[in-house]
Design a protein around this motif. Structure first.
Motif, PDB file in Angstrom:
ATOM      1  N   LEU A 116      55.713   3.417  15.948  1.00 52.66           N
ATOM      2  CA  LEU A 116      54.961   3.325  17.191  1.00 52.66           C
ATOM      3  C   LEU A 116      55.693   2.448  18.200  1.00 52.66           C
ATOM      4  N   PRO A 117      55.733   2.869  19.469  1.00 45.59           N
ATOM      5  CA  PRO A 117      56.326   2.003  20.498  1.00 45.59           C
ATOM      6  C   PRO A 117      55.473   0.763  20.724  1.00 45.59           C
ATOM      7  N   ALA A 118      56.076  -0.274  21.280  1.00 45.64           N
ATOM      8  CA  ALA A 118      55.408  -1.567  21.443  1.00 45.64           C
ATOM      9  C   ALA A 118      54.111  -1.451  22.238  1.00 45.64           C
ATOM     10  N   LYS A 119      54.116  -0.624  23.292  1.00 46.50           N
ATOM     11  CA  LYS A 119      52.915  -0.480  24.133  1.00 46.50           C
ATOM     12  C   LYS A 119      51.753   0.085  23.304  1.00 46.50           C
ATOM     13  N   LYS A 120      52.030   1.090  22.483  1.00 45.98           N
ATOM     14  CA  LYS A 120      50.995   1.701  21.658  1.00 45.98           C
ATOM     15  C   LYS A 120      50.511   0.717  20.588  1.00 45.98           C
ATOM     16  N   ARG A 121      51.434  -0.070  20.037  1.00 47.10           N
ATOM     17  CA  ARG A 121      51.030  -1.085  19.053  1.00 47.10           C
ATOM     18  C   ARG A 121      50.065  -2.074  19.687  1.00 47.10           C
ATOM     19  N   ARG A 122      50.373  -2.532  20.908  1.00 47.67           N
ATOM     20  CA  ARG A 122      49.498  -3.488  21.601  1.00 47.67           C
ATOM     21  C   ARG A 122      48.121  -2.877  21.844  1.00 47.67           C
ATOM     22  N   GLU A 123      48.103  -1.608  22.239  1.00 46.80           N
ATOM     23  CA  GLU A 123      46.811  -0.949  22.484  1.00 46.80           C
ATOM     24  C   GLU A 123      45.987  -0.876  21.195  1.00 46.80           C
ATOM     25  N   ASN A 124      46.622  -0.535  20.085  1.00 50.60           N
ATOM     26  CA  ASN A 124      45.912  -0.458  18.802  1.00 50.60           C
ATOM     27  C   ASN A 124      45.371  -1.820  18.389  1.00 50.60           C
ATOM     28  N   VAL A 125      46.174  -2.856  18.606  1.00 49.81           N
ATOM     29  CA  VAL A 125      45.737  -4.221  18.267  1.00 49.81           C
ATOM     30  C   VAL A 125      44.526  -4.602  19.106  1.00 49.81           C
ATOM     31  N   GLU A 126      44.585  -4.332  20.399  1.00 43.40           N
ATOM     32  CA  GLU A 126      43.456  -4.662  21.285  1.00 43.40           C
ATOM     33  C   GLU A 126      42.186  -3.930  20.844  1.00 43.40           C
ATOM     34  N   THR A 127      42.331  -2.666  20.468  1.00 41.67           N
ATOM     35  CA  THR A 127      41.174  -1.890  20.018  1.00 41.67           C
ATOM     36  C   THR A 127      40.588  -2.475  18.740  1.00 41.67           C
ATOM     37  N   ALA A 128      41.452  -2.809  17.790  1.00 39.38           N
ATOM     38  CA  ALA A 128      40.981  -3.352  16.506  1.00 39.38           C
ATOM     39  C   ALA A 128      40.269  -4.689  16.701  1.00 39.38           C
ATOM     40  N   LEU A 129      40.824  -5.554  17.535  1.00 37.71           N
ATOM     41  CA  LEU A 129      40.186  -6.856  17.791  1.00 37.71           C
ATOM     42  C   LEU A 129      38.861  -6.677  18.530  1.00 37.71           C
ATOM     43  N   LYS A 130      38.787  -5.691  19.399  1.00 36.67           N
ATOM     44  CA  LYS A 130      37.533  -5.417  20.114  1.00 36.67           C
ATOM     45  C   LYS A 130      36.451  -4.961  19.137  1.00 36.67           C
ATOM     46  N   ILE A 131      36.826  -4.111  18.169  1.00 39.24           N
ATOM     47  CA  ILE A 131      35.859  -3.608  17.188  1.00 39.24           C
ATOM     48  C   ILE A 131      35.248  -4.763  16.396  1.00 39.24           C
ATOM     49  N   VAL A 132      36.054  -5.772  16.047  1.00 41.11           N
ATOM     50  CA  VAL A 132      35.532  -6.905  15.259  1.00 41.11           C
ATOM     51  C   VAL A 132      35.064  -8.052  16.156  1.00 41.11           C
ATOM     52  N   GLU A 133      34.997  -7.778  17.464  1.00 39.67           N
ATOM     53  CA  GLU A 133      34.461  -8.734  18.444  1.00 39.67           C
ATOM     54  C   GLU A 133      35.252 -10.044  18.485  1.00 39.67           C
ATOM     55  N   LEU A 134      36.588  -9.902  18.502  1.00 40.51           N
ATOM     56  CA  LEU A 134      37.443 -11.095  18.561  1.00 40.51           C
ATOM     57  C   LEU A 134      38.492 -10.994  19.671  1.00 40.51           C
ATOM     58  N   SER A 135      38.214 -10.177  20.683  1.00 36.46           N
ATOM     59  CA  SER A 135      39.189 -10.027  21.770  1.00 36.46           C
ATOM     60  C   SER A 135      39.533 -11.365  22.411  1.00 36.46           C
ATOM     61  N   ASP A 136      38.550 -12.272  22.474  1.00 36.23           N
ATOM     62  CA  ASP A 136      38.772 -13.561  23.135  1.00 36.23           C
ATOM     63  C   ASP A 136      39.530 -14.557  22.255  1.00 36.23           C
ATOM     64  N   ARG A 137      39.855 -14.165  21.031  1.00 37.97           N
ATOM     65  CA  ARG A 137      40.590 -15.053  20.109  1.00 37.97           C
ATOM     66  C   ARG A 137      41.987 -14.508  19.796  1.00 37.97           C
ATOM     67  N   ALA A 138      42.433 -13.538  20.573  1.00 41.73           N
ATOM     68  CA  ALA A 138      43.694 -12.846  20.262  1.00 41.73           C
ATOM     69  C   ALA A 138      44.882 -13.792  20.164  1.00 41.73           C
ATOM     70  N   LYS A 139      44.881 -14.859  20.993  1.00 43.08           N
ATOM     71  CA  LYS A 139      46.045 -15.748  21.030  1.00 43.08           C
ATOM     72  C   LYS A 139      45.876 -16.987  20.156  1.00 43.08           C
ATOM     73  N   HIS A 140      44.773 -17.042  19.412  1.00 43.25           N
ATOM     74  CA  HIS A 140      44.537 -18.184  18.520  1.00 43.25           C
ATOM     75  C   HIS A 140      45.236 -17.976  17.178  1.00 43.25           C
ATOM     76  N   LYS A 141      45.730 -19.062  16.608  1.00 39.90           N
ATOM     77  CA  LYS A 141      46.315 -19.017  15.274  1.00 39.90           C
ATOM     78  C   LYS A 141      45.214 -19.242  14.223  1.00 39.90           C
TER      79      LYS A 141
END
Length: 227
Positions: A116-141
């Protein structure tokens, strides 16, 4: 519904010194597409071994393992790895997150093995984090997240490649009751609204109630099936 997974007369043995120990001796079972199955049973009954066989991380000694009409027990290691990447997401009791990576980077890890190209990987990650309601924690370790949030990151990582099957090994074993129930409701959502087939090993009867059916595994066979 049709079967997603079919085990036919599966045998699995381990060596202890010169002695062979049979974990499964002719195990047959079927898991339908869209099932949410809880597997319970005493320690040593073969629950984790069963998950490993279903996920292609261990091999049976005899019998057949059929996934969505495709026999996988004869696959090479390379074929199994490619099959797992397409079809299976794993969720563990201990979240197995990389401490130096952010939540988003942890979720992206399985996609690094794809084309998968980087742009598509980022989109998939954003979707997965949105499903588990953690979009606002994406940059947290991980150390900046609670136990429940870390498990949500682990779930997002498990679903980021859109697998058909989620295998969960004591996914709430390290969490308090309320947090555990939140995680189990997320698994229910993935099952009911996204059509994921879920197989969950648990020792917790409360957790098993979130499944659509419970299998009791004892001495290498299913002793009881409860609604």
């Amino acid at each position: 519904m049709s079967a997603l997974i079919q085990l036919n007369n599966v045998t699995k043995n381990y060596r202890r010194g010169k002695e062979g120990i049979a974990i499964f001796d002719g195990l047959t079972m079927s898991i339908e597409k869209g099932d949410f199955v809880a597997i319970m049973g005493p320690s040593g009954s073969g629950k984790t071994t069963l998950l490993n066989l279903l996920g292609g991380t261990d091999r049976c000694d005899g019998g057949e393992i059929i996934f969505d009409g495709e026999r996988i027990d004869g696959y090479s290691e390379g074929q199994l790895a490619a099959w797992r990447a397409r079809n299976v997401g794993f969720i563990f009791q201990f979240y197995n997150l990389m401490p130096v990576l952010t939540a988003a980077q942890n979720v992206e890890l399985p996609l690094m093995l794809t084309n998968l190209p980087a742009k598509k990987r980022r989109e998939n990650v954003e979707t997965a984090l949105k499903i588990v309601e953690l979009s606002d924690r994406a940059k947290h370790k991980p150390k900046e997240l609670s136990g429940g949030q870390q498990q949500r990151v682990a779930i997002a990582r498990a679903i980021v490649s859109d697998p058909k099957l989620l295998l969960c090994d004591e996914p709430t074993g390290d969490l308090d009751r309320n947090t555990a129930n939140d995680i189990l409701r997320t698994l229910q959502l993935l099952n009911k609204e996204m059509g994921k087939t879920v197989v969950m090993v648990t020792h917790d009867p409360e957790a098993a109630r979130f499944a659509t059916r419970t299998l009791h595994l004892d001495k290498g066979s299913f002793a009881e099936i409860a609604a």
